[in-house]
Design a protein around this motif. Structure first.
Motif, PDB file in Angstrom:
ATOM      1  N   HIS A 128      29.445  51.404  36.604  1.00 47.79           N
ATOM      2  CA  HIS A 128      30.199  50.334  37.257  1.00 47.79           C
ATOM      3  C   HIS A 128      29.410  49.026  37.372  1.00 47.79           C
ATOM      4  O   HIS A 128      29.917  48.040  37.907  1.00 47.79           O
ATOM      5  N   LEU A 129      28.185  48.993  36.872  1.00 49.32           N
ATOM      6  CA  LEU A 129      27.361  47.787  36.983  1.00 49.32           C
ATOM      7  C   LEU A 129      27.907  46.672  36.088  1.00 49.32           C
ATOM      8  O   LEU A 129      28.567  46.940  35.078  1.00 49.32           O
ATOM      9  N   VAL A 154      33.576  54.813  42.588  1.00 49.49           N
ATOM     10  CA  VAL A 154      32.705  55.167  43.719  1.00 49.49           C
ATOM     11  C   VAL A 154      33.162  54.496  45.015  1.00 49.49           C
ATOM     12  O   VAL A 154      32.438  54.508  46.007  1.00 49.49           O
ATOM     13  N   THR A 155      34.362  53.930  44.974  1.00 51.43           N
ATOM     14  CA  THR A 155      34.880  53.278  46.169  1.00 51.43           C
ATOM     15  C   THR A 155      36.360  53.590  46.333  1.00 51.43           C
ATOM     16  O   THR A 155      37.074  53.710  45.331  1.00 51.43           O
ATOM     17  N   PRO A 156      36.847  53.764  47.567  1.00 50.34           N
ATOM     18  CA  PRO A 156      36.103  53.772  48.828  1.00 50.34           C
ATOM     19  C   PRO A 156      35.229  55.025  48.938  1.00 50.34           C
ATOM     20  O   PRO A 156      35.663  56.108  48.587  1.00 50.34           O
ATOM     21  N   ILE A 157      34.011  54.833  49.409  1.00 51.57           N
ATOM     22  CA  ILE A 157      33.040  55.913  49.477  1.00 51.57           C
ATOM     23  C   ILE A 157      33.019  56.509  50.879  1.00 51.57           C
ATOM     24  O   ILE A 157      33.213  55.796  51.873  1.00 51.57           O
ATOM     25  N   ILE A 158      32.830  57.815  50.956  1.00 49.53           N
ATOM     26  CA  ILE A 158      32.633  58.482  52.238  1.00 49.53           C
ATOM     27  C   ILE A 158      31.139  58.402  52.531  1.00 49.53           C
ATOM     28  O   ILE A 158      30.340  59.076  51.898  1.00 49.53           O
ATOM     29  N   HIS A 159      30.750  57.561  53.470  1.00 50.00           N
ATOM     30  CA  HIS A 159      29.329  57.257  53.660  1.00 50.00           C
ATOM     31  C   HIS A 159      28.555  58.339  54.395  1.00 50.00           C
ATOM     32  O   HIS A 159      27.316  58.292  54.422  1.00 50.00           O
ATOM     33  N   GLU A 170      27.996  51.623  46.314  1.00 53.81           N
ATOM     34  CA  GLU A 170      29.340  51.036  46.381  1.00 53.81           C
ATOM     35  C   GLU A 170      29.311  49.530  46.154  1.00 53.81           C
ATOM     36  O   GLU A 170      30.205  48.969  45.507  1.00 53.81           O
ATOM     37  N   GLY A 171      28.263  48.888  46.677  1.00 48.75           N
ATOM     38  CA  GLY A 171      28.207  47.431  46.614  1.00 48.75           C
ATOM     39  C   GLY A 171      27.678  46.858  45.321  1.00 48.75           C
ATOM     40  O   GLY A 171      27.717  45.642  45.121  1.00 48.75           O
ATOM     41  N   LYS A 175      33.594  48.117  43.539  1.00 57.07           N
ATOM     42  CA  LYS A 175      34.887  47.491  43.796  1.00 57.07           C
ATOM     43  C   LYS A 175      35.385  46.722  42.573  1.00 57.07           C
ATOM     44  O   LYS A 175      36.586  46.698  42.297  1.00 57.07           O
ATOM     45  N   SER A 176      34.464  46.116  41.842  1.00 60.40           N
ATOM     46  CA  SER A 176      34.858  45.385  40.629  1.00 60.40           C
ATOM     47  C   SER A 176      35.401  46.327  39.568  1.00 60.40           C
ATOM     48  O   SER A 176      36.387  46.022  38.889  1.00 60.40           O
ATOM     49  N   LEU A 177      34.762  47.504  39.424  1.00 61.80           N
ATOM     50  CA  LEU A 177      35.270  48.473  38.457  1.00 61.80           C
ATOM     51  C   LEU A 177      36.637  48.987  38.889  1.00 61.80           C
ATOM     52  O   LEU A 177      37.556  49.095  38.068  1.00 61.80           O
ATOM     53  N   LEU A 178      36.802  49.292  40.165  1.00 61.46           N
ATOM     54  CA  LEU A 178      38.096  49.780  40.647  1.00 61.46           C
ATOM     55  C   LEU A 178      39.196  48.766  40.362  1.00 61.46           C
ATOM     56  O   LEU A 178      40.301  49.136  39.935  1.00 61.46           O
ATOM     57  N   TYR A 179      38.906  47.496  40.566  1.00 60.39           N
ATOM     58  CA  TYR A 179      39.888  46.442  40.278  1.00 60.39           C
ATOM     59  C   TYR A 179      40.304  46.495  38.811  1.00 60.39           C
ATOM     60  O   TYR A 179      41.489  46.401  38.484  1.00 60.39           O
ATOM     61  N   GLU A 180      39.320  46.659  37.913  1.00 61.17           N
ATOM     62  CA  GLU A 180      39.624  46.696  36.486  1.00 61.17           C
ATOM     63  C   GLU A 180      40.418  47.947  36.121  1.00 61.17           C
ATOM     64  O   GLU A 180      41.323  47.901  35.279  1.00 61.17           O
ATOM     65  N   LEU A 181      40.087  49.069  36.731  1.00 60.22           N
ATOM     66  CA  LEU A 181      40.810  50.305  36.448  1.00 60.22           C
ATOM     67  C   LEU A 181      42.271  50.179  36.864  1.00 60.22           C
ATOM     68  O   LEU A 181      43.179  50.586  36.121  1.00 60.22           O
ATOM     69  N   ILE A 182      42.506  49.603  38.038  1.00 57.83           N
ATOM     70  CA  ILE A 182      43.874  49.405  38.506  1.00 57.83           C
ATOM     71  C   ILE A 182      44.597  48.410  37.605  1.00 57.83           C
ATOM     72  O   ILE A 182      45.749  48.628  37.201  1.00 57.83           O
ATOM     73  N   ASN A 183      43.902  47.329  37.255  1.00 59.61           N
ATOM     74  CA  ASN A 183      44.501  46.276  36.427  1.00 59.61           C
ATOM     75  C   ASN A 183      44.883  46.791  35.046  1.00 59.61           C
ATOM     76  O   ASN A 183      45.882  46.352  34.457  1.00 59.61           O
ATOM     77  N   GLN A 184      44.085  47.744  34.533  1.00 59.33           N
ATOM     78  CA  GLN A 184      44.339  48.282  33.193  1.00 59.33           C
ATOM     79  C   GLN A 184      45.089  49.620  33.229  1.00 59.33           C
ATOM     80  O   GLN A 184      45.222  50.288  32.201  1.00 59.33           O
ATOM     81  N   SER A 185      45.561  49.993  34.402  1.00 62.61           N
ATOM     82  CA  SER A 185      46.348  51.228  34.580  1.00 62.61           C
ATOM     83  C   SER A 185      45.592  52.467  34.101  1.00 62.61           C
ATOM     84  O   SER A 185      46.158  53.357  33.452  1.00 62.61           O
ATOM     85  N   ILE A 186      44.306  52.522  34.424  1.00 59.60           N
ATOM     86  CA  ILE A 186      43.483  53.675  34.091  1.00 59.60           C
ATOM     87  C   ILE A 186      43.397  54.579  35.320  1.00 59.60           C
ATOM     88  O   ILE A 186      43.132  54.104  36.427  1.00 59.60           O
TER      89      ILE A 186
END
Length: 268
Positions: A128-129, A154-159, A170-171, A175-186
């Protein structure tokens, strides 16, 4: 009951790790495993996954920080995790080298198993880097895996139990990877857990109870089991053995029942 996937990382890294994962998968205690195809043990141990292809999700554990790579840019060795963290955020990594190495690892999985990975995640969560996530998504678009494949978020993570380490993970790009996954319907998991120090002093069963309780429906918990008997040079040997002993025992089954958890594959 909420559905949770328990994923054992590092298959192929070491015979003691692979043996533990095969046994847990055969018992129905894990529903996914991610494979390190850069390991010298991978080709030999990959064949033992064939009987499990219809029982668990089998994915690619993208590695850019341990040992040597499969492409020309990393054949002499990978950089350290700290170097990758710094250079990725400064956007100083070699984009072409990243694309070639991710492609080589994906192709190696295909060639060895005869099938595409069910999912992709990253060793030490490097997938996710910055720069790496863009390169990974580019490679996935090229290979066009089955629409049911998923990528670990890795987000939202159970800390709980993760301390500062979990916040850094997580930081650093989660969050950036999750945004891309949602945006690309993955497809991806709804929550993530399993971060702790890997020290044997930790009460792993107590940590798992919290992760089971706090995870969301369709959440993912990672684990790192291993069998130390007869094996040398296994990293975190005591913690891996403790994880295996707990996950293969009846207490884990009862803890899942008490938490109202139905263990299932992410692809289902």
């Amino acid at each position: 009951m909420k559905k949770i996937t328990l994923c054992a990382d590092d298959y192929g890294m070491h015979p003691g790790v692979s043996e533990a994962i095969i046994e847990l998968a055969s018992k129905g205690r894990i529903q996914a495993t991610s494979c390190m195809v850069t390991s010298t043990n991978w080709s030999e141990q990959a064949k033992h996954l064939t009987p499990l292809q219809d029982k668990i999700d089998i994915g690619l554990h993208l590695n850019l920080t341990e040992g040597k790579g499969l492409s020309s840019g990393f054949m002499n060795g990978f950089p350290s995790l700290n170097q990758v963290l710094i250079k990725s955020h400064l956007r100083l990594l070699d984009k072409t080298a990243l694309l070639e190495e991710i492609t080589a690892q994906y192709q190696c999985f295909l060639d060895t198993t005869g099938r595409a990975p069910d999912f992709v995640d990253g060793h030490q969560h490097i997938h996710h880097l910055p720069m790496i996530r863009e390169a990974l998504l580019s490679v996935l678009r090229r290979f066009k895996p089955d629409p049911s494949y998923w990528v670990r978020s890795v987000t939202p993570i159970i800390h709980h139990g993760g301390g500062l380490k979990s916040y850094i993970i997580e930081g650093s790009g989660g969050k950036s990877l999750l945004y891309e996954l949602i945006n690309q319907s993955i497809n991806t998991n709804t929550s993530f857990a399993g971060i702790y120090s890997l020290e044997p002093k930790e009460n792993y069963s107590a940590l798992m109870k919290c992760w089971l309780s706090e995870s969301y429906d369709r959440g993912l918990i990672m684990c790192h089991p291993g069998k130390t008997s007869g094996h040398n040079s296994l990293d975190h040997p005591e913690a891996r053995q403790l994880e295996f002993d707990y996950l293969s025992g009846q207490d884990f089954v009862e803890d899942c029942q008490n938490a109202g958890v139905d263990l299932c594959r992410m692809k289902q």
